[in-house]
Design an enzyme around this catalytic site. Structure first.
Site, PDB file in Angstrom:
ATOM      1  N   GLY A  40     -42.470  -7.408  18.614  1.00 36.28           N
ATOM      2  CA  GLY A  40     -41.966  -6.237  19.327  1.00 36.28           C
ATOM      3  C   GLY A  40     -40.452  -6.211  19.258  1.00 36.28           C
ATOM      4  O   GLY A  40     -39.790  -7.238  19.454  1.00 36.28           O
ATOM      5  N   LEU A  43     -36.234  -2.823  23.497  1.00 28.83           N
ATOM      6  CA  LEU A  43     -35.053  -3.407  24.143  1.00 28.83           C
ATOM      7  C   LEU A  43     -35.262  -4.874  24.495  1.00 28.83           C
ATOM      8  O   LEU A  43     -34.353  -5.680  24.332  1.00 28.83           O
ATOM      9  CB  LEU A  43     -34.689  -2.609  25.393  1.00 28.83           C
ATOM     10  CG  LEU A  43     -34.054  -1.243  25.092  1.00 28.83           C
ATOM     11  CD1 LEU A  43     -33.753  -0.493  26.376  1.00 28.83           C
ATOM     12  CD2 LEU A  43     -32.768  -1.406  24.282  1.00 28.83           C
ATOM     13  N   ALA A  44     -36.459  -5.235  24.966  1.00 32.03           N
ATOM     14  CA  ALA A  44     -36.689  -6.644  25.332  1.00 32.03           C
ATOM     15  C   ALA A  44     -36.730  -7.514  24.075  1.00 32.03           C
ATOM     16  O   ALA A  44     -35.992  -8.490  23.949  1.00 32.03           O
ATOM     17  CB  ALA A  44     -37.976  -6.782  26.139  1.00 32.03           C
ATOM     18  N   GLY A  45     -37.599  -7.152  23.123  1.00 29.19           N
ATOM     19  CA  GLY A  45     -37.752  -7.963  21.912  1.00 29.19           C
ATOM     20  C   GLY A  45     -36.508  -7.957  21.038  1.00 29.19           C
ATOM     21  O   GLY A  45     -36.107  -8.991  20.495  1.00 29.19           O
ATOM     22  N   HIS A 266     -45.609   8.967  36.674  1.00 33.91           N
ATOM     23  CA  HIS A 266     -44.245   9.516  36.731  1.00 33.91           C
ATOM     24  C   HIS A 266     -44.289  10.958  37.234  1.00 33.91           C
ATOM     25  O   HIS A 266     -45.075  11.759  36.740  1.00 33.91           O
ATOM     26  CB  HIS A 266     -43.631   9.465  35.326  1.00 33.91           C
ATOM     27  CG  HIS A 266     -42.142   9.631  35.326  1.00 33.91           C
ATOM     28  ND1 HIS A 266     -41.535  10.811  35.682  1.00 33.91           N
ATOM     29  CD2 HIS A 266     -41.145   8.776  35.006  1.00 33.91           C
ATOM     30  CE1 HIS A 266     -40.217  10.661  35.584  1.00 33.91           C
ATOM     31  NE2 HIS A 266     -39.961   9.428  35.178  1.00 33.91           N
ATOM     32  N   SER A 284     -36.753  13.286  32.403  1.00 30.90           N
ATOM     33  CA  SER A 284     -36.141  12.200  33.177  1.00 30.90           C
ATOM     34  C   SER A 284     -36.128  12.469  34.680  1.00 30.90           C
ATOM     35  O   SER A 284     -35.853  13.575  35.132  1.00 30.90           O
ATOM     36  CB  SER A 284     -34.701  11.986  32.732  1.00 30.90           C
ATOM     37  OG  SER A 284     -34.052  11.142  33.658  1.00 30.90           O
ATOM     38  N   ARG A 337     -41.118   7.098  42.840  1.00 32.45           N
ATOM     39  CA  ARG A 337     -42.035   7.835  41.964  1.00 32.45           C
ATOM     40  C   ARG A 337     -43.446   7.974  42.526  1.00 32.45           C
ATOM     41  O   ARG A 337     -44.066   9.011  42.385  1.00 32.45           O
ATOM     42  CB  ARG A 337     -42.098   7.140  40.603  1.00 32.45           C
ATOM     43  CG  ARG A 337     -40.797   7.285  39.867  1.00 32.45           C
ATOM     44  CD  ARG A 337     -40.791   6.528  38.564  1.00 32.45           C
ATOM     45  NE  ARG A 337     -39.553   6.841  37.862  1.00 32.45           N
ATOM     46  CZ  ARG A 337     -39.218   6.336  36.694  1.00 32.45           C
ATOM     47  NH1 ARG A 337     -40.027   5.486  36.090  1.00 32.45           N
ATOM     48  NH2 ARG A 337     -38.091   6.662  36.104  1.00 32.45           N
ATOM     49  N   GLU A 453     -41.714  -4.917  29.512  1.00 32.97           N
ATOM     50  CA  GLU A 453     -42.838  -4.242  30.169  1.00 32.97           C
ATOM     51  C   GLU A 453     -44.159  -4.965  29.939  1.00 32.97           C
ATOM     52  O   GLU A 453     -45.105  -4.793  30.698  1.00 32.97           O
ATOM     53  CB  GLU A 453     -42.951  -2.791  29.678  1.00 32.97           C
ATOM     54  CG  GLU A 453     -43.944  -1.966  30.476  1.00 32.97           C
ATOM     55  CD  GLU A 453     -44.144  -0.547  29.971  1.00 32.97           C
ATOM     56  OE1 GLU A 453     -45.004   0.163  30.531  1.00 32.97           O
ATOM     57  OE2 GLU A 453     -43.465  -0.137  29.017  1.00 32.97           O
ATOM     58  N   ARG A 463     -42.472   0.738  39.964  1.00 28.61           N
ATOM     59  CA  ARG A 463     -41.135   0.502  39.416  1.00 28.61           C
ATOM     60  C   ARG A 463     -40.185   1.608  39.827  1.00 28.61           C
ATOM     61  O   ARG A 463     -40.502   2.789  39.713  1.00 28.61           O
ATOM     62  CB  ARG A 463     -41.207   0.446  37.875  1.00 28.61           C
ATOM     63  CG  ARG A 463     -39.838   0.308  37.233  1.00 28.61           C
ATOM     64  CD  ARG A 463     -39.939   0.158  35.736  1.00 28.61           C
ATOM     65  NE  ARG A 463     -40.346   1.352  35.041  1.00 28.61           N
ATOM     66  CZ  ARG A 463     -39.547   2.389  34.771  1.00 28.61           C
ATOM     67  NH1 ARG A 463     -38.305   2.394  35.189  1.00 28.61           N
ATOM     68  NH2 ARG A 463     -40.005   3.422  34.093  1.00 28.61           N
TER      69      ARG A 463
END
Length: 670
Positions: A40, A43-45, A266, A284, A337, A453, A463
């Site tokens: 992955g 952004l994390a990976g 959402h 958004s 949310r 995530e 979240r």
């Protein structure tokens, strides 16, 4: 096995610092001999791969897209949280920590969330240094906006395309390491299994999605960063390719899966227009800073709007119900949310919805145009401006802040949101549940890590907006690179891991057998046929509100769909070529198991909590009447499920949650 969260001792504000001071390290010369697989490249990976390579490890990074640039993190719009207090409005690390735990309805692990708050500021510095073009105010300082569930402005943003800009920063950091040869990049590859040797994760089996070739890759540790499982609902804001396969495969090999029923609906998505749709589009949540949410106060007006006989602009102010402002005066349109989503569903279920399907509410910017317009007129010294001039000046400000979102809305709905209110409706978005990890971000399998995530760790039952990007980058840039070294310090003499072993043979055979099954099964129905049916059961019975009867029915229905899928699915094409239907078949097979575990987890959690609203658990009187009723006595735990074959047979392990620094109390936004 007992769950050990490995949370360090000591006061919460010092835990991470003391822990880092005492952790085992790998010296630079030894890092050159250690291989890490990162699956992955969102952004994390991506941030993990770039940082680990920068430190000197040899990284193999896998993306199923044609480039890390296309990871789904690109779709994040509104912003990223950090407790910088640039606005001077009272923000602090503690307040970010508190808001996140409260917003998650007290179902997250305190120590992990506090660490997240501590490193949040570093992320902004890192990204500015990479050239991420965050919005700035007139003086050139970084600008902030507010998001749901908080009383301060702590969200850094780049128009409505923050995810894309952060991903490009992260991708440039990756590219530097690819050029140095420290990251070996495998685009268009999908991980189909993890390989364990002596109980430790030592590699993966991957399929080259272009040639169909099955490949073996070994490493001293494996990191999973493959995002969430929102597409279990078929219709969601996730890209069609987003899937749970990597996370589900490691679950079947011993990694516990935590809180699967905690999913986020959402509140501000573009409403669906028919049964033929394959995905939903997110608008958004930052729009709730300036947009006011309303429905007609009179049912007859709602009916006329649904029939197309009345326009929203024709409804007088006194005949509008700004229901969030009415019900939650302290937070208004910026409630979290889960609260905003449930309130929209309640109004629509009562018959006040505003599109042809009756499943939409208005998000109206008229008063923001006026407010900003008057301010701009003063700034520019315009005396007695006309209404038209005020509107024009105000719209220019809104365009600066959210221009691409308004443009996107107009392209999809074919209505100009500057002239008529936007329509929005809740949709499945983020998943707070995921693979269980300890404080080090390691799963219940040694040497197997899970970040972003794909893990469960930071958001509890709901979240807060703009926290996903924060968690992904915190894990990748600032947490995992420390904690993984502690584990790898025992591997400096291990040497390269061979791939010609029985464990690799067995895993590859399992993967190949499954592919051959799909291609040789003489079924009559497409993969999507089953995925849509699963999605409908999930949304109707395991969606925004749930009850015992429906959850039991859902488990039985999902099992029946799964059994039919294995008998009657049809997958065209061959194994040794690019075959999108084959990819989908494997992913939907996993969703059909995960969906049942999801419903089982929802069934045992007999409380209303965050994104999980249980109809049997509602406040019956007092100020909170009609709101979710949490049960801390019986359910202040993380449910971590161990795989035992059929999802119905999964075994529950509980990680009891301790709250030493935040008092457990009712979540009120009134």
């Amino acid at each position: 096995m007992a769950l050990d969260s490995k949370v360090p001792e000591g006061p919460i504000k010092d835990k991470w610092t003391i822990y880092k001071d005492k952790i085992n390290l790998v010296n630079p010369a030894n890092k050159r001999n250690i291989d890490i697989i990162v699956v992955g490249t969102g952004l994390a990976g991506g941030s993990a791969a770039a940082t680990l390579a920068e430190l000197g490890y040899n990284v193999k990074a896998f993306a199923y897209q044609d480039s890390p640039r296309r990871a789904h993190s690109i779709a994040a719009q509104g912003g990223i949280n950090a407790a910088k207090n640039y606005q001077g409005d009272g923000d602090s690390n503690y307040r970010l920590f508190y808001d996140t735990v409260k917003g998650g309805d007290y179902r997250s692990r305190e120590a992990n969330v506090h660490r997240l708050a501590e490193v949040s500021g570093n992320i902004i510095d890192q990204c500015v240094a990479q050239g991420v073009p965050f919005a700035r105010d007139y003086g050139g300082l970084l600008d902030n906006r507010s998001f749901g569930g908080v009383l301060v402005s702590r969200t850094f943003y780049a128009k409505g395309q923050t995810g894309q800009q952060l991903l490009l920063g992260c991708y440039s950091a990756m590219n530097r390491q690819i050029a140095r040869g420290k990251i070996e990049m495998f685009n268009r590859h999908e991980m189909l299994d993890v390989v364990k040797i002596d109980g430790k994760a030592r590699g993966i089996i991957a399929r080259n999605l272009i040639t169909g070739e099955i490949e073996r890759h070994s490493a001293h540790a494996v990191v999973i960063a493959t995002g969430g499982y929102g597409n279990v609902y078929f219709l969601s804001t996730n890209a069609m390719g987003s899937n749970a396969t990597a996370a589900w495969k490691i679950h079947k090999k011993g990694a516990f899966f935590a809180n699967p029923c905690f999913t986020q609906i959402h509140p501000t998505c573009i409403p669906r227009s028919g049964d033929y749709q394959s995905k939903l589009t997110l608008m958004s949540e930052s729009l709730r800073n300036d947009g006011r949410i309303w429905v007609p106060a009179r049912i007859e007006d709602a009916k006329l709007i649904q029939q197309g006989k009345l326009k929203p602009t024709e409804i007088a102010e006194e005949n509008r119900d700004y229901y969030l402002e009415r019900r939650y005066p302290a937070f208004g349109n910026l409630v979290p949310r889960d609260v905003a989503s449930r309130a929209a569903k309640e109004r629509c279920d009562a018959g006040y919805g505003v599109n042809a399907t009756g499943e939409a509410v208005y998000l109206d910017f008229a008063s923001a145009f006026e407010r900003y317009g008057k301010e701009q007129a003063k700034i520019h010294g315009i005396k007695n401006p006309s209404k038209e001039k005020i509107k024009e000046l105000g719209q220019a400000i809104i365009e600066q802040k959210y221009g691409n979102l308004f443009q996107m809305y107009e392209k999809i709905i074919a209505e100009n949101p500057y002239e008529t209110p936007m329509m929005i409706y809740p949709a499945t978005h983020y998943t707070m549940g995921g693979v269980w990890v300890d404080y080090n971000l390691m799963t219940t399998v040694e040497g197997l890590y899970c970040i972003g995530e794909a893990n469960f760790s930071d958001h509890g039952a709901n979240r807060l907006g703009a926290s996903a990007l924060m968690q992904g980058l915190a894990d990748g840039y600032f947490v995992l690179p420390y904690t993984i070294g502690d584990y790898l310090s025992n591997d400096i003499r291990t040497g390269a891991i061979p791939t010609d072993t029985k464990e690799f043979d067995d895993a590859e055979k399992e993967v190949t057998d499954r592919i051959n099954f799909f291609l040789n099964n003489k079924g009559t129905k497409s993969v999507d046929h089953f995925h849509k049916r699963l999605g409908k059961v999930m949304w109707d019975k395991v969606g925004m509100s749930r009850n015992e009867k429906d959850l039991k029915a859902a488990m039985a229905e999902i099992k029946a769909i799964r059994e039919e899928f294995w008998k009657d699915v049809m997958v065209p094409g061959a194994a040794n070529e690019m075959n999108v239907e084959l990819e989908k078949a494997g992913r939907v097979a996993d969703f059909l198991e995960l969906g049942e575990l999801f419903a089982k987890d929802a069934l045992i959690r007999n409380e209303s909590c965050g994104g999980h609203f249980r109809e049997e658990s509602v406040e019956l009187d007092g100020e909170q009447k009609g709101e979710a009723k949490r049960n801390d006595k019986d359910f202040a735990f993380v449910s971590a499920w161990e795989y035992k074959g059929e999802p119905a047979d999964a075994v529950l392990h509980k990680e009891q949650l301790e709250f030493k620094d935040i008092e457990l109390k009712q979540r009120s936004y009134k």
